[in-house]
Scaffold this motif. Structure first.
Motif, PDB file in Angstrom:
ATOM      1  N   SER A   1       0.841  -1.200   0.000  1.00  0.00           N
ATOM      2  CA  SER A   1       0.000   0.000   0.000  1.00  0.00           C
ATOM      3  C   SER A   1       0.874   1.248   0.000  1.00  0.00           C
ATOM      4  CB  SER A   1      -0.933   0.011   1.213  1.00  0.00           C
ATOM      5  OG  SER A   1      -0.188  -0.106   2.411  1.00  0.00           O
ATOM      6  N   ASN A   2       0.328   2.325  -0.509  1.00  0.00           N
ATOM      7  CA  ASN A   2       1.041   3.604  -0.525  1.00  0.00           C
ATOM      8  C   ASN A   2       0.935   4.280   0.835  1.00  0.00           C
ATOM      9  OD1 ASN A   2       1.166   3.096  -3.340  1.00  0.00           O
ATOM     10  ND2 ASN A   2       1.266   5.282  -3.735  1.00  0.00           N
ATOM     11  N   ALA A   3       2.037   4.853   1.281  1.00  0.00           N
ATOM     12  CA  ALA A   3       2.007   5.666   2.493  1.00  0.00           C
ATOM     13  C   ALA A   3       1.180   6.917   2.227  1.00  0.00           C
ATOM     14  CB  ALA A   3       3.423   6.059   2.897  1.00  0.00           C
ATOM     15  N   GLU A   4       0.667   7.500   3.276  1.00  0.00           N
ATOM     16  CA  GLU A   4      -0.028   8.776   3.110  1.00  0.00           C
ATOM     17  C   GLU A   4       1.002   9.844   2.749  1.00  0.00           C
ATOM     18  OE1 GLU A   4      -3.057  11.711   5.624  1.00  0.00           O
ATOM     19  OE2 GLU A   4      -2.374   9.835   6.502  1.00  0.00           O
ATOM     20  N   ASN A   5       0.685  10.679   1.785  1.00  0.00           N
ATOM     21  CA  ASN A   5       1.616  11.711   1.298  1.00  0.00           C
ATOM     22  C   ASN A   5       2.990  11.128   0.945  1.00  0.00           C
ATOM     23  OD1 ASN A   5      -0.270  13.837   1.796  1.00  0.00           O
ATOM     24  ND2 ASN A   5       0.306  13.787   3.960  1.00  0.00           N
ATOM     25  N   PRO A   6       3.035  10.163   0.007  1.00  0.00           N
ATOM     26  CA  PRO A   6       4.304   9.463  -0.275  1.00  0.00           C
ATOM     27  C   PRO A   6       5.437  10.377  -0.712  1.00  0.00           C
ATOM     28  CG  PRO A   6       2.647   8.974  -1.967  1.00  0.00           C
ATOM     29  CD  PRO A   6       1.937   9.666  -0.853  1.00  0.00           C
ATOM     30  N   VAL A   7       5.136  11.442  -1.448  1.00  0.00           N
ATOM     31  CA  VAL A   7       6.188  12.345  -1.930  1.00  0.00           C
ATOM     32  C   VAL A   7       6.831  13.106  -0.772  1.00  0.00           C
ATOM     33  CG1 VAL A   7       6.655  14.352  -3.391  1.00  0.00           C
ATOM     34  CG2 VAL A   7       5.097  12.578  -4.185  1.00  0.00           C
ATOM     35  N   LEU A   8       6.073  13.292   0.308  1.00  0.00           N
ATOM     36  CA  LEU A   8       6.546  14.109   1.425  1.00  0.00           C
ATOM     37  C   LEU A   8       7.180  13.290   2.544  1.00  0.00           C
ATOM     38  CD1 LEU A   8       3.431  16.475   1.796  1.00  0.00           C
ATOM     39  CD2 LEU A   8       5.388  16.723   0.251  1.00  0.00           C
ATOM     40  N   CYS A   9       7.148  11.962   2.449  1.00  0.00           N
ATOM     41  CA  CYS A   9       7.537  11.107   3.577  1.00  0.00           C
ATOM     42  C   CYS A   9       8.937  11.399   4.114  1.00  0.00           C
ATOM     43  CB  CYS A   9       7.432   9.639   3.186  1.00  0.00           C
ATOM     44  SG  CYS A   9       5.756   8.974   3.288  1.00  0.00           S
ATOM     45  N   VAL A  10       9.932  11.500   3.236  1.00  0.00           N
ATOM     46  CA  VAL A  10      11.306  11.713   3.699  1.00  0.00           C
ATOM     47  C   VAL A  10      11.431  13.056   4.408  1.00  0.00           C
ATOM     48  CG1 VAL A  10      13.714  12.016   2.995  1.00  0.00           C
ATOM     49  CG2 VAL A  10      12.334  10.196   1.969  1.00  0.00           C
ATOM     50  N   ALA A  11      10.844  14.094   3.823  1.00  0.00           N
ATOM     51  CA  ALA A  11      10.908  15.428   4.436  1.00  0.00           C
ATOM     52  C   ALA A  11      10.190  15.449   5.777  1.00  0.00           C
ATOM     53  CB  ALA A  11      10.307  16.467   3.489  1.00  0.00           C
ATOM     54  N   LEU A  12       9.030  14.786   5.861  1.00  0.00           N
ATOM     55  CA  LEU A  12       8.279  14.752   7.120  1.00  0.00           C
ATOM     56  C   LEU A  12       9.044  13.970   8.189  1.00  0.00           C
ATOM     57  CD1 LEU A  12       4.665  14.106   5.760  1.00  0.00           C
ATOM     58  CD2 LEU A  12       5.513  16.219   6.803  1.00  0.00           C
ATOM     59  N   GLY A  13       9.674  12.856   7.771  1.00  0.00           N
ATOM     60  CA  GLY A  13      10.454  12.072   8.725  1.00  0.00           C
ATOM     61  C   GLY A  13      11.672  12.811   9.225  1.00  0.00           C
ATOM     62  N   ALA A  14      12.398  13.452   8.305  1.00  0.00           N
ATOM     63  CA  ALA A  14      13.559  14.259   8.710  1.00  0.00           C
ATOM     64  C   ALA A  14      13.113  15.415   9.584  1.00  0.00           C
ATOM     65  CB  ALA A  14      14.291  14.776   7.468  1.00  0.00           C
ATOM     66  N   GLY A  15      11.912  15.938   9.303  1.00  0.00           N
ATOM     67  CA  GLY A  15      11.354  17.013  10.126  1.00  0.00           C
ATOM     68  C   GLY A  15      11.070  16.563  11.553  1.00  0.00           C
ATOM     69  N   LYS A  16      10.579  15.335  11.701  1.00  0.00           N
ATOM     70  CA  LYS A  16      10.350  14.795  13.050  1.00  0.00           C
ATOM     71  C   LYS A  16      11.652  14.724  13.834  1.00  0.00           C
ATOM     72  CE  LYS A  16       6.224  11.946  12.303  1.00  0.00           C
ATOM     73  NZ  LYS A  16       5.658  10.581  12.342  1.00  0.00           N
ATOM     74  N   ILE A  17      12.717  14.339  13.137  1.00  0.00           N
ATOM     75  CA  ILE A  17      14.013  14.237  13.812  1.00  0.00           C
ATOM     76  C   ILE A  17      14.502  15.612  14.240  1.00  0.00           C
ATOM     77  CG2 ILE A  17      16.445  13.620  13.518  1.00  0.00           C
ATOM     78  CD1 ILE A  17      15.518  11.390  11.616  1.00  0.00           C
ATOM     79  N   VAL A  18      14.383  16.591  13.337  1.00  0.00           N
ATOM     80  CA  VAL A  18      14.915  17.913  13.661  1.00  0.00           C
ATOM     81  C   VAL A  18      14.102  18.589  14.763  1.00  0.00           C
ATOM     82  CG1 VAL A  18      13.679  19.557  12.118  1.00  0.00           C
ATOM     83  CG2 VAL A  18      16.146  19.778  12.453  1.00  0.00           C
ATOM     84  N   GLU A  19      12.836  18.198  14.900  1.00  0.00           N
ATOM     85  CA  GLU A  19      12.011  18.763  15.970  1.00  0.00           C
ATOM     86  C   GLU A  19      12.258  18.074  17.308  1.00  0.00           C
ATOM     87  OE1 GLU A  19       7.942  18.709  14.602  1.00  0.00           O
ATOM     88  OE2 GLU A  19       8.138  20.782  13.893  1.00  0.00           O
ATOM     89  N   ASN A  20      12.856  16.881  17.255  1.00  0.00           N
ATOM     90  CA  ASN A  20      13.158  16.127  18.481  1.00  0.00           C
ATOM     91  C   ASN A  20      14.619  15.673  18.440  1.00  0.00           C
ATOM     92  OD1 ASN A  20      10.196  15.659  19.580  1.00  0.00           O
ATOM     93  ND2 ASN A  20      10.143  15.194  17.394  1.00  0.00           N
ATOM     94  N   LEU A  21      15.487  16.625  18.129  1.00  0.00           N
ATOM     95  CA  LEU A  21      16.877  16.291  17.834  1.00  0.00           C
ATOM     96  C   LEU A  21      17.588  15.630  19.018  1.00  0.00           C
ATOM     97  CD1 LEU A  21      18.678  16.449  15.397  1.00  0.00           C
ATOM     98  CD2 LEU A  21      19.430  18.704  16.103  1.00  0.00           C
ATOM     99  N   GLU A  22      17.282  16.081  20.226  1.00  0.00           N
ATOM    100  CA  GLU A  22      17.970  15.538  21.391  1.00  0.00           C
ATOM    101  C   GLU A  22      17.615  14.063  21.601  1.00  0.00           C
ATOM    102  OE1 GLU A  22      16.765  18.618  21.236  1.00  0.00           O
ATOM    103  OE2 GLU A  22      18.773  19.497  21.254  1.00  0.00           O
TER     104      GLU A  22
END
Length: 345
Positions: free
Chosen positions: A311-332
């Motif tokens: 199955s396709n992930a929700e917002n497949p084109v944005l997945c990498v950016a959203l995942g990297a964004g989660k990391i940068v928001e919780n970097l510690e």
């Protein structure tokens, strides 16, 4: 210009085809093609991103259109630096005095790149004005962006089909257990369609026209609902402009070799996955991310080849950016997900 983000941490999905910028607390604020227009003699940058893409195929000899990233890695260091600098400036980040206002960056990279290629990405980030640069493997970022339970002891399989690479990985307990990275993806799909038109119709089209065909009618699996599109190009025999009609079924034939390579990468990853995690994947299924996953019938094609629900992930084109964004928001707390790169400034 987007103002008001001075000092904000930033995540970048540095893609071969498109680059996305995520600002902590704001979300994805920018998506532009990874393209630069440059004067050949002086090296002067004329346009970047959308402005440069509009020029592609329409520039005089004195100007060249450059894609500084090839197969997901830096092919032209100086131009990549300018691209990152441009993106940071466009979202309001600046090279602040004594580091004040300079962002921390998390950049998504293919899982198969070398240590030298990693250092080039880190260097480009620092040269563009970041005070810290962290790297995350794209399949891990895509799994996070697809909201898969990567921190649990269960197998999560993600197939990220981007512009330059296809990343296949099984993730469990915040780590990649098995993976496969091939430099065959969206760009090769475009080229396959271009070559098909040459062979079948003696028609020469630009690479961006081929990309439009892929997006509009490209398909990976046979369908009763056959669509078609009119293609304008240059006849290779007469040299004159000509229009032909191509069907979605023809795109499937054109893409066949690329699709086989992607399927082989998925199967090869499953073959080296521990049995208990493989059992989880049978239960949970395979998730697709990246622009290439939007090709019609892609999920069904991989499902039929593996016997596993896809199955396709929700917002497949944005997945990498959203995942990297989660990391940068919780970097510690999420810093252990970042790669350890030997880099000396």
């Amino acid at each position: 210009m987007i103002f008001g983000h001075f000092g904000k941490d930033i995540a970048i999905d540095l893609g071969t085809a498109n680059t996305l910028v995520y600002i902590a607390g704001q979300g994805i604020m920018l998506r532009e093609p990874s393209i630069v227009a440059q004067r050949r003699e002086t090296g002067e940058i004329i346009a970047i991103g959308n402005d440069a893409k509009r020029m592609a195929g329409r520039v005089p000899e004195a100007i060249q259109i450059i894609r500084p990233l090839k197969d997901g890695v830096i092919a032209n260091f100086e131009v990549t630096q300018k691209l990152i600098e441009y993106l940071l400036q466009k979202v309001g980040a600046r090279k602040g005095f004594l580091g004040l206002g300079r962002p921390r960056l998390v950049i998504g990279i293919p899982s198969g790149i070398t240590e030298v290629e990693m250092r080039a990405v880190v260097e480009a980030g620092y040269q563009a004005g970041a005070k810290y640069v962290g790297l995350v493997q794209e399949p891990m970022a895509a799994a996070l962006g697809a909201v898969l339970p990567v921190n649990e002891p269960t197998g999560n399989m993600i197939v990220d089909i981007g512009g330059g690479t296809c990343e296949v990985a099984v993730v469990s307990l915040n780590g990649i257990v098995s993976k496969n990275s091939i430099r065959i993806a969206g760009d090769e799909m475009n080229d396959a369609i271009l070559q098909y038109l040459k062979r079948q119709y003696n028609l020469l089209v630009g690479i961006y026209t081929a990309e439009e065909i892929k997006i509009e009618i490209g398909t990976a699996y046979p369908s009763d609902n056959i669509t078609s599109a009119e293609i304008k190009g240059r006849d290779l025999i007469t040299g004159l402009p000509r229009t032909v009609t191509i069907t979605s079924e023809e795109t499937r034939i054109a893409l066949n070799d690329v699709l086989i390579s992607i399927m082989e990468a998925v199967k090869a990853t499953l073959e080296i996955t521990p049995p208990d995690l493989a059992a989880d994947i049978i239960d949970r299924g395979i998730f697709l991310a990246g622009g290439g996953s939007l090709i019609r019938g892609m999920a069904r094609y991989i499902s039929e080849g593996t016997g596993i629900l896809v199955s396709n992930a929700e917002n497949p084109v944005l997945c990498v950016a959203l995942g990297a964004g989660k990391i940068v928001e919780n970097l510690e707390t999420l810093m252990p997900l970042l790669l350890k790169v030997k880099y000396y400034r």
